[in-house]
Structure formats: C-alpha cells, structure tokens
Design an enzyme around this catalytic site. Structure first.
Site, mmCIF file in Angstrom:
data_model
loop_
_atom_site.group_PDB
_atom_site.id
_atom_site.type_symbol
_atom_site.label_atom_id
_atom_site.label_comp_id
_atom_site.label_asym_id
_atom_site.label_seq_id
_atom_site.Cartn_x
_atom_site.Cartn_y
_atom_site.Cartn_z
ATOM 1 N N ASN A 1 0.684 5.207 11.700
ATOM 2 C CA ASN A 1 1.328 6.114 10.750
ATOM 3 C C ASN A 1 1.005 7.531 11.228
ATOM 4 O O ASN A 1 -0.087 8.037 10.995
ATOM 5 C CB ASN A 1 0.774 5.843 9.346
ATOM 6 N N LYS B 1 -2.901 7.871 11.774
ATOM 7 C CA LYS B 1 -3.641 6.802 11.105
ATOM 8 C C LYS B 1 -3.297 5.486 11.787
ATOM 9 O O LYS B 1 -2.155 5.296 12.216
ATOM 10 C CB LYS B 1 -3.250 6.727 9.627
ATOM 11 N N ARG C 1 5.276 3.452 10.950
ATOM 12 C CA ARG C 1 5.930 3.996 9.770
ATOM 13 C C ARG C 1 6.835 5.138 10.235
ATOM 14 O O ARG C 1 6.377 6.060 10.915
ATOM 15 C CB ARG C 1 4.881 4.543 8.818
ATOM 16 N N HIS D 1 8.980 6.389 -0.038
ATOM 17 C CA HIS D 1 7.919 5.461 -0.492
ATOM 18 C C HIS D 1 8.418 4.001 -0.498
ATOM 19 O O HIS D 1 7.849 3.149 -1.174
ATOM 20 C CB HIS D 1 7.418 5.802 -1.917
ATOM 21 N N ARG E 1 3.928 19.575 -4.155
ATOM 22 C CA ARG E 1 5.396 19.686 -4.240
ATOM 23 C C ARG E 1 5.797 19.703 -5.717
ATOM 24 O O ARG E 1 5.182 19.013 -6.532
ATOM 25 C CB ARG E 1 6.059 18.494 -3.545
ATOM 26 N N ARG F 1 -8.362 14.220 -9.168
ATOM 27 C CA ARG F 1 -9.746 13.947 -9.572
ATOM 28 C C ARG F 1 -10.441 15.241 -9.961
ATOM 29 O O ARG F 1 -11.148 15.316 -10.969
ATOM 30 C CB ARG F 1 -10.485 13.317 -8.393
ATOM 31 N N GLY G 1 -2.499 6.290 -9.423
ATOM 32 C CA GLY G 1 -2.106 5.117 -10.210
ATOM 33 C C GLY G 1 -3.131 4.000 -10.165
ATOM 34 O O GLY G 1 -3.347 3.293 -11.151
ATOM 35 N N GLU H 1 0.747 -0.345 2.322
ATOM 36 C CA GLU H 1 1.888 -0.064 3.200
ATOM 37 C C GLU H 1 1.644 -0.594 4.617
ATOM 38 O O GLU H 1 2.568 -1.094 5.261
ATOM 39 C CB GLU H 1 2.149 1.449 3.223
HETATM 40 P P1 AMP Z 1 -2.931 8.982 -2.192
HETATM 41 O O1 AMP Z 1 -1.982 10.024 -1.659
HETATM 42 O O2 AMP Z 1 -2.251 7.726 -2.625
HETATM 43 O O3 AMP Z 1 -4.105 8.735 -1.275
HETATM 44 O O4 AMP Z 1 -3.565 9.610 -3.535
HETATM 45 C C1 AMP Z 1 -4.310 10.805 -3.512
HETATM 46 C C2 AMP Z 1 -4.523 11.299 -4.936
HETATM 47 O O5 AMP Z 1 -5.206 10.285 -5.689
HETATM 48 C C3 AMP Z 1 -5.350 12.581 -5.044
HETATM 49 O O6 AMP Z 1 -4.739 13.468 -5.963
HETATM 50 C C4 AMP Z 1 -6.666 12.078 -5.612
HETATM 51 O O7 AMP Z 1 -7.308 13.038 -6.379
HETATM 52 C C5 AMP Z 1 -6.173 10.944 -6.500
HETATM 53 N N1 AMP Z 1 -7.287 10.062 -6.890
HETATM 54 C C6 AMP Z 1 -7.997 9.208 -6.126
HETATM 55 N N2 AMP Z 1 -8.975 8.629 -6.885
HETATM 56 C C7 AMP Z 1 -8.866 9.149 -8.142
HETATM 57 C C8 AMP Z 1 -9.578 8.968 -9.369
HETATM 58 N N3 AMP Z 1 -10.596 8.113 -9.462
HETATM 59 N N4 AMP Z 1 -9.182 9.692 -10.436
HETATM 60 C C9 AMP Z 1 -8.137 10.545 -10.363
HETATM 61 N N5 AMP Z 1 -7.433 10.751 -9.242
HETATM 62 C C10 AMP Z 1 -7.794 10.073 -8.136
#
Ligand code: AMP
Length: 393
Positions: free
Chosen positions: A9, A16, A93, A181, A241, A285, A330, A379
C-alpha cells in the site's frame, strides 16, 4: 519460509507492506507487516510480526527519497529476512480503477499505462500507488502482480447514485461519483455472514470511521451508495478533510480570499475537518480528551454529520436493518459509537452500553430494531485474498 506473498500500500511518503505465508486451500496468515515512512524526509523502516510484536525498527539513509528507492530498501530487507525465499505474487492497493474496473486485475504493462491515464482523477494518490508496480514490472517481470481498487466495489451503483449534476460535456473526462474505501467495505461484506448472519443479506450501513471517513450502504452485501464521490473529500467530516462542502465556498476561497490552487488543495486535503474546526488536532483520541470549546465542536460536528448521513443512507437503502462501525475510530472509540448510535435512535438503534464498552461485536440490545456492530476491517487480507484467487496460488 521458501515462498511468500506481498501486499503493498504505497502512499506519498510511506510504503506499507504485509508479508503472507501462502497456504494452499487455507486463508493466508501474516508473517510480518511494516512500513517505510518519512520517505523524502527522515525515512524509517519498522516491522512487526503477525502477533504485533516489534521485529525491526531502523532509521534509513536519507537517500531513500522516493518510491523506487523505498522498494529497493524493502527488497533488501526481505532478501535478508527471508533468505532464499521466493516472492510468489504481489497485491497492490490502487486508489482508482476508473469506470472499467469493477474488480481486481492482474497487472501488465498495458494495464499500468491505462491506470496511469486515470491520474487526473486522483492526482494525489494514483502516481504513488503505481510507482512500485512500475518498479517491480521493470526489475522482477516474472513476479505476477495484482491491483485491487478502492473504487471497484462501488461500480454497480445505479446511474442516479453515480451521476454528477453538471453539464454533461464537463463530465466527459470521467467526472462521476466513484466512491472509495471499497476494499474495506468488500472485506466487511465478506465477513458479515459469519459475524452477523441475521442481517448479512439485509440493508446494512457500514461506517468506516478513520482518519478518512465514509459510509457505504449495502443491500445483499452489494454496495448501493457511498458518501465519498468524485474524490475522497466528499461526505463525512474527516481528520483533515471537510467532507461535503458548499462548492460556493471554494469559489469564495479563490475569488474573495485570493488563495492559489495549491493553497485551496492544502485547505481541502490537509487543513480542514477535525483539524480545521478544532485548530489543535486531527486525532480523535486527542480531541476526546480536550476541554477547549472548538475541540468539543469538532467532535460534535463529526458525530452530527455521521448521524445525518446515516439517515440519508437509510433513505437510499429504503430502510436499515443494521449499522456497522469499522476503522480506527469505529473500532476503538466506544464514546463516538455511543454518540452516533444515540443520534440514530430514531431509526431504531438501541445501544447496549456494556457490549459497546467491550467493543462488541454486537453492541445493540437484543430488542433493538436495528442492530449495531463493531467489525474490524482488514484491507490487506482482502487484497491478499484477491491476489491468491487471481494468481491461482
Ligand atoms: P485509521 O485511519 O483507520 O487508522 O484511524 C485513525 C483514527 O482513529 C485517528 O483519528 C485516531 O485518533 C482514531 N483512534 C484510534 N484509536 C482510538 C481510540 N481508542 N479512541 C478514539 N479514536 C481512536
């Protein structure tokens, strides 16, 4: 290991990768996964094993300044780690498959040329995704390669969900709602019969909430509509975004504020969304722990927009049987799931707070009219599955 398969990716500043152990007749298992990040600035190679334990973490020579050098670095690491091992196939990807690719494809020089022709539709991602393919076609022409597209899963949408309401002549170069996605949604659709058989073939809204965020409406495990469209800027509020935005605002940025094309691109891709509203962070977070009013407003808008679009997606599906949360936010944030579920109570979602705190998989009460779920996406595994199937491995 005498043979292994690779999933790549490639982004603008990172590569990655996942190394899989091919196992005839069985799902492939991850042997190692990692990334070269900081390509062009301060490159670093980090690798973990299949259980998530750190295997390698090294600063690289700053001469690793582009995609070709990154591939060479990865090849050298693979040769030293899997000495004598043979690469049986590589899955990639690729963000854009254009109008004609409704599924993955085996790569050839002609297909690569066709995919390069789609660069105007995804100028920020397509060239980076294609660079390692070109390098490998050139240096290891005998290793078969497969491209999996973020757009492919959405190619069956009805014209009404695809059309962009501008003059047809302006859209002739490929302006339509593609959606992204798709590899993530295809994986979720593939595991629904096992994880949630009672709703697998129903009307399911999947919320992929990560630093990029979108919704996909599934009916019978097929994509019916999605919130991203011509680009990955549309739809939900994201880390940097904005999601759906009045196009008149873009005119205002040009005409009244006098921003350049490059500045507007930076605003739309790197400075808006959670970061733009909060002024402090694009990381959910981080924002959830902050007391500043603008940080709270950013989270409120993220939730508001997601819930509003879930209502819209339910309308597109003619009703909703289940809501699935996936990706970084999520999968990990019980708080955001709770708030979106509460805002979706009018649709019939009734959250089970204890199940939600435990990350599911089912997070709605037994009586909930619409069930809610947490299903981790994968993915890389989806790309590995396609690579294995297309190459007959
Ligand atoms: P991704 O692009 O799927 O890797 O998701 C990244 C996002 O997931 C970032 O905004 C992180 O802050 C959020 N994230 C990961 N773990 C948590 C958590 N425990 N609580 C809230 N957001 C999280």
């Amino acid at each position: 290991m005498d043979a292994y398969a690779l999933v790549l990716n490639a982004g603008s500043s990172s590569l990655k990768f996942c190394v899989y152990r091919p196992a005839p007749g069985a799902e492939w298992a991850v042997d190692t996964r990692g990334q070269i990040e900081g390509i062009g600035t301060s490159p670093r190679l980090t690798v973990k094993d299949g259980q998530g334990q750190k295997r390698y973490d090294e600063k690289l020579d700053p001469s690793v300044g582009g995609a070709h050098a990154a591939i060479d670095t990865l090849a050298a690491w693979l040769q030293s780690t899997y000495a004598g091992g043979r690469v049986v196939g590589v899955g990639h990807r690729v963000v854009h498959g254009g109008p004609s690719h409704a599924g993955p494809t085996v790569l050839t020089g002609d297909i690569l040329a066709e995919l390069k022709g789609l660069t105007p539709l995804a100028p920020l991602h397509q060239p980076h995704n294609l660079a390692p393919i070109e390098t490998l076609l050139d240096r290891m022409p005998d290793v078969p390669q497969v491209a999996c597209f973020d757009t492919a899963f959405h190619r069956g949408h009805a014209p009404v969900a695809t059309v962009v309401p501008l003059p047809r002549a302006l859209c002739a170069g490929g302006v339509e709602r593609y959606g992204f996605h798709g590899i993530s949604y295809e994986y979720i659709a593939s595991v629904l019969p096992e994880v949630a058989p009672e709703i697998a073939d129903g009307r399911v809204v999947v919320a992929h909430l990560g630093s990029g965020a979108s919704l996909c409406g599934l009916k019978g495990r097929q994509s019916v509509d999605t919130t991203m469209s011509f680009t990955a800027v549309d739809g939900l509020c994201m880390g940097t975004r904005p999601g759906a935005l009045d196009p008149g605002i873009v005119l205002y940025l040009f005409q009244t504020l006098g921003l350049s094309v490059q500045q507007v691109e930076d605003v739309l891709y790197k400075k808006s969304g959670l970061l733009g509203i909060s002024g402090v962070s694009n990381d959910m977070r981080d924002l959830l722990g902050r007391p500043e009013p603008d940080a709270r407003l950013a989270v409120d808008y993220f939730v508001y927009r997601a819930a509003k679009e879930i209502g819209g997606m339910a309308a597109a599906l003619g009703g909703i049987d289940a809501l699935v949360f996936t990706a970084g936010i999520g999968e990990n944030s019980a708080e955001i799931r709770k708030r979106i579920s509460q805002a979706s109570a009018w649709l019939g979602v009734e959250l089970d707070e204890a199940a939600n705190a435990g990350n599911g998989p089912r997070i709605s009460t037994p009586a909930s009219k619409v069930s809610a779920w947490v299903i981790p996406t994968n993915e890389e595994l989806m790309i590995a599955r396609h690579t294995r199937a297309l190459l007959g491995l």
